[in-house]
Design a protein around this motif. Structure first.
Motif, PDB file in Angstrom:
ATOM      1  N   ARG A 156     -18.091  -5.222 -14.656  1.00 32.16           N
ATOM      2  CA  ARG A 156     -18.465  -6.500 -14.059  1.00 32.16           C
ATOM      3  C   ARG A 156     -17.231  -7.342 -13.743  1.00 32.16           C
ATOM      4  O   ARG A 156     -17.197  -8.062 -12.752  1.00 32.16           O
ATOM      5  N   ARG A 157     -16.211  -7.258 -14.570  1.00 34.46           N
ATOM      6  CA  ARG A 157     -14.998  -8.020 -14.324  1.00 34.46           C
ATOM      7  C   ARG A 157     -14.321  -7.540 -13.043  1.00 34.46           C
ATOM      8  O   ARG A 157     -13.909  -8.342 -12.201  1.00 34.46           O
ATOM      9  N   LEU A 158     -14.222  -6.225 -12.874  1.00 36.77           N
ATOM     10  CA  LEU A 158     -13.594  -5.683 -11.673  1.00 36.77           C
ATOM     11  C   LEU A 158     -14.462  -5.927 -10.440  1.00 36.77           C
ATOM     12  O   LEU A 158     -13.939  -6.160  -9.346  1.00 36.77           O
ATOM     13  N   ALA A 159     -15.773  -5.878 -10.615  1.00 32.72           N
ATOM     14  CA  ALA A 159     -16.665  -6.170  -9.494  1.00 32.72           C
ATOM     15  C   ALA A 159     -16.471  -7.604  -9.013  1.00 32.72           C
ATOM     16  O   ALA A 159     -16.457  -7.879  -7.807  1.00 32.72           O
ATOM     17  N   ARG A 160     -16.295  -8.521  -9.955  1.00 28.24           N
ATOM     18  CA  ARG A 160     -16.074  -9.923  -9.593  1.00 28.24           C
ATOM     19  C   ARG A 160     -14.752 -10.086  -8.843  1.00 28.24           C
ATOM     20  O   ARG A 160     -14.676 -10.808  -7.846  1.00 28.24           O
ATOM     21  N   LEU A 161     -13.719  -9.401  -9.311  1.00 28.25           N
ATOM     22  CA  LEU A 161     -12.427  -9.472  -8.646  1.00 28.25           C
ATOM     23  C   LEU A 161     -12.486  -8.880  -7.238  1.00 28.25           C
ATOM     24  O   LEU A 161     -11.949  -9.442  -6.279  1.00 28.25           O
ATOM     25  N   ALA A 162     -13.161  -7.735  -7.110  1.00 27.55           N
ATOM     26  CA  ALA A 162     -13.214  -7.029  -5.821  1.00 27.55           C
ATOM     27  C   ALA A 162     -14.063  -7.755  -4.787  1.00 27.55           C
ATOM     28  O   ALA A 162     -13.894  -7.530  -3.583  1.00 27.55           O
ATOM     29  N   GLY A 164     -14.213 -11.091  -4.395  1.00 22.58           N
ATOM     30  CA  GLY A 164     -13.770 -12.474  -4.315  1.00 22.58           C
ATOM     31  C   GLY A 164     -13.943 -13.097  -2.943  1.00 22.58           C
ATOM     32  O   GLY A 164     -14.195 -14.302  -2.818  1.00 22.58           O
ATOM     33  N   ASN A 165     -13.816 -12.292  -1.884  1.00 26.59           N
ATOM     34  CA  ASN A 165     -13.990 -12.842  -0.532  1.00 26.59           C
ATOM     35  C   ASN A 165     -15.412 -13.334  -0.304  1.00 26.59           C
ATOM     36  O   ASN A 165     -15.641 -14.338   0.380  1.00 26.59           O
ATOM     37  N   PHE A 170     -20.157 -17.907  -0.258  1.00 29.14           N
ATOM     38  CA  PHE A 170     -21.561 -18.189  -0.548  1.00 29.14           C
ATOM     39  C   PHE A 170     -21.707 -19.126  -1.742  1.00 29.14           C
ATOM     40  O   PHE A 170     -20.818 -19.204  -2.593  1.00 29.14           O
ATOM     41  N   PRO A 171     -22.852 -19.827  -1.828  1.00 30.09           N
ATOM     42  CA  PRO A 171     -23.103 -20.669  -2.995  1.00 30.09           C
ATOM     43  C   PRO A 171     -23.029 -19.857  -4.290  1.00 30.09           C
ATOM     44  O   PRO A 171     -23.298 -18.655  -4.298  1.00 30.09           O
ATOM     45  N   THR A 172     -22.693 -20.529  -5.372  1.00 32.07           N
ATOM     46  CA  THR A 172     -22.471 -19.834  -6.644  1.00 32.07           C
ATOM     47  C   THR A 172     -23.684 -19.036  -7.088  1.00 32.07           C
ATOM     48  O   THR A 172     -23.561 -17.879  -7.504  1.00 32.07           O
ATOM     49  N   ASP A 173     -24.874 -19.623  -7.010  1.00 25.37           N
ATOM     50  CA  ASP A 173     -26.057 -18.903  -7.482  1.00 25.37           C
ATOM     51  C   ASP A 173     -26.370 -17.707  -6.587  1.00 25.37           C
ATOM     52  O   ASP A 173     -26.813 -16.657  -7.077  1.00 25.37           O
ATOM     53  N   THR A 174     -26.119 -17.845  -5.298  1.00 21.87           N
ATOM     54  CA  THR A 174     -26.304 -16.707  -4.393  1.00 21.87           C
ATOM     55  C   THR A 174     -25.319 -15.602  -4.735  1.00 21.87           C
ATOM     56  O   THR A 174     -25.691 -14.425  -4.833  1.00 21.87           O
ATOM     57  N   TYR A 175     -24.061 -15.967  -4.911  1.00 21.24           N
ATOM     58  CA  TYR A 175     -23.043 -14.955  -5.232  1.00 21.24           C
ATOM     59  C   TYR A 175     -23.378 -14.249  -6.547  1.00 21.24           C
ATOM     60  O   TYR A 175     -23.244 -13.019  -6.647  1.00 21.24           O
ATOM     61  N   GLU A 176     -23.806 -14.986  -7.557  1.00 25.76           N
ATOM     62  CA  GLU A 176     -24.123 -14.357  -8.847  1.00 25.76           C
ATOM     63  C   GLU A 176     -25.269 -13.362  -8.706  1.00 25.76           C
ATOM     64  O   GLU A 176     -25.282 -12.318  -9.364  1.00 25.76           O
ATOM     65  N   THR A 177     -26.226 -13.670  -7.833  1.00 26.45           N
ATOM     66  CA  THR A 177     -27.313 -12.720  -7.575  1.00 26.45           C
ATOM     67  C   THR A 177     -26.778 -11.485  -6.867  1.00 26.45           C
ATOM     68  O   THR A 177     -27.141 -10.346  -7.201  1.00 26.45           O
ATOM     69  N   MET A 178     -25.913 -11.681  -5.876  1.00 26.30           N
ATOM     70  CA  MET A 178     -25.288 -10.544  -5.197  1.00 26.30           C
ATOM     71  C   MET A 178     -24.509  -9.680  -6.185  1.00 26.30           C
ATOM     72  O   MET A 178     -24.570  -8.444  -6.138  1.00 26.30           O
ATOM     73  N   LEU A 179     -23.773 -10.342  -7.061  1.00 25.01           N
ATOM     74  CA  LEU A 179     -22.959  -9.619  -8.040  1.00 25.01           C
ATOM     75  C   LEU A 179     -23.835  -8.756  -8.940  1.00 25.01           C
ATOM     76  O   LEU A 179     -23.496  -7.613  -9.258  1.00 25.01           O
ATOM     77  N   ALA A 180     -24.988  -9.292  -9.313  1.00 22.24           N
ATOM     78  CA  ALA A 180     -25.880  -8.568 -10.221  1.00 22.24           C
ATOM     79  C   ALA A 180     -26.663  -7.463  -9.522  1.00 22.24           C
ATOM     80  O   ALA A 180     -26.958  -6.426 -10.130  1.00 22.24           O
ATOM     81  N   ASP A 182     -26.211  -6.351  -5.835  1.00 24.38           N
ATOM     82  CA  ASP A 182     -25.611  -5.615  -4.713  1.00 24.38           C
ATOM     83  C   ASP A 182     -24.258  -4.999  -5.059  1.00 24.38           C
ATOM     84  O   ASP A 182     -23.963  -3.874  -4.661  1.00 24.38           O
ATOM     85  N   PHE A 183     -23.422  -5.750  -5.779  1.00 23.43           N
ATOM     86  CA  PHE A 183     -22.081  -5.270  -6.090  1.00 23.43           C
ATOM     87  C   PHE A 183     -22.108  -4.474  -7.384  1.00 23.43           C
ATOM     88  O   PHE A 183     -21.488  -4.812  -8.397  1.00 23.43           O
ATOM     89  N   VAL A 184     -22.871  -3.403  -7.315  1.00 19.02           N
ATOM     90  CA  VAL A 184     -23.082  -2.478  -8.426  1.00 19.02           C
ATOM     91  C   VAL A 184     -22.946  -1.066  -7.864  1.00 19.02           C
ATOM     92  O   VAL A 184     -22.995  -0.870  -6.645  1.00 19.02           O
ATOM     93  N   PRO A 185     -22.763  -0.058  -8.730  1.00 19.19           N
ATOM     94  CA  PRO A 185     -22.579   1.302  -8.209  1.00 19.19           C
ATOM     95  C   PRO A 185     -23.686   1.770  -7.267  1.00 19.19           C
ATOM     96  O   PRO A 185     -23.410   2.378  -6.230  1.00 19.19           O
TER      97      PRO A 185
END
Length: 288
Positions: A156-162, A164-165, A170-180, A182-185
């Motif tokens: 999750r730490r590397l996903a957050r770094l990768a 960053g653009n 996007f809004p914080t809550d939108t990005y956190e949803t994407m991170l959880a 979409d930005f997964v294997p």
């Protein structure tokens, strides 16, 4: 905070996650770009919530939608879009699509028929541009890069770094949803499949172009190039313009934005949606 509720809808033997919001008599359907899902439209929705009913969804394999074991083509994704509209939207509607989603939307035009009352394309792929002459090789390079990303996204730490653009756009809550979601294997694996689908679609679109939309169509072209495409940017915009001007009722606009116009200029996107709805309403009104 992001609190949109959704539901699962079956399309062509697959399950897609759909979120519906807004109110009014009009309908708008959103088709995301490659590697993205319903959440990428979050910045636009508040500008339209009092005017129209909105449908945003995750394509099969992304976000909260069911995973896919097979390689889906752009034609498959277009068929899913048509089936989704038939299942969810009871009336005519405006279709909004971003990037790769423009290929999906354009291939779906014939299946959507007269229900399509307007189309808004945000910096869509322009398959006729020379940069796509060797897109099969580009796709292979991107796939090798994404294979590494897929492994990195286990952390999750590397996903957050990768990502960053995206976080900056996007809004914080939108990005956190994407991170959880979409930005997964698994999300990266699906992105790799969609890149392959685009590579396979380019020669088919060139040899057998989709039927052009007969409804009013607006294309918003980003003024700032995507990373790695600076030298191709002017040529891509020229092909976007040429395609738009070939339509019976097309309008081309350059927007002060990078590729994610819906994140950088959501009000402009919403204003163009309203224009399409108003135009369709006037066109459908009885003469007096």
């Amino acid at each position: 905070m992001r609190q949109a509720a959704g539901r699962a809808v079956r399309v062509n033997g697959r399950t897609v996650h759909v979120e519906e919001s807004g109110s009014g008599a009009d309908w708008v359907v959103f088709e995301a770009g490659g590697g993205m899902g319903r959440t990428c439209w979050d910045p636009v929705l508040p500008w339209l919530t009092d005017r129209t009913r909105m449908v945003a969804y995750d394509r099969a394999g992304f976000g909260r939608s069911g995973r896919t074991a097979t390689q889906l083509s752009i034609e498959d994704l277009a068929a899913d879009l048509v089936a989704l509209v038939e299942a969810v939207v009871p009336d005519r509607f405006v279709l909004v699509a971003h990037s790769m989603g423009g290929l999906v939307a354009r291939r779906a035009v014939e299946g959507l028929g007269r229900r399509l009352q307007g189309m808004l394309l945000l910096d869509p792929a322009a398959e006729g541009a020379p940069v796509y002459d060797t897109f099969d090789r580009t796709a292979a390079k991107v796939d090798r890069s994404l294979a590494v990303t897929q492994v990195l996204f286990r952390s999750r730490r590397l996903a957050r770094l990768a990502s960053g653009n995206i976080r900056r756009l996007f809004p914080t809550d939108t990005y956190e949803t994407m991170l959880a979601e979409d930005f997964v294997p698994s999300g990266t694996a699906q992105t790799r499949k969609e890149i392959k689908a685009v590579a396979a679609a380019i020669p088919r679109f060139r040899a057998d172009p989709p039927a052009p939309p007969t409804c009013r169509t607006i294309l918003l072209s980003a003024s700032r190039p995507q990373a790695g495409r600076s030298r191709h940017h002017a040529d891509l915009a020229a092909h976007q313009r040429r395609w738009t001007e070939s339509l019976p009722d097309g309008r081309f606009e350059t927007v002060d934005s990078g590729h994610f116009i819906q994140a950088e200029q959501p009000k402009i996107v919403a204003d163009r949606v309203k224009h399409l709805l108003d135009h369709a309403g006037r066109a459908g009104a009885p003469s007096t």
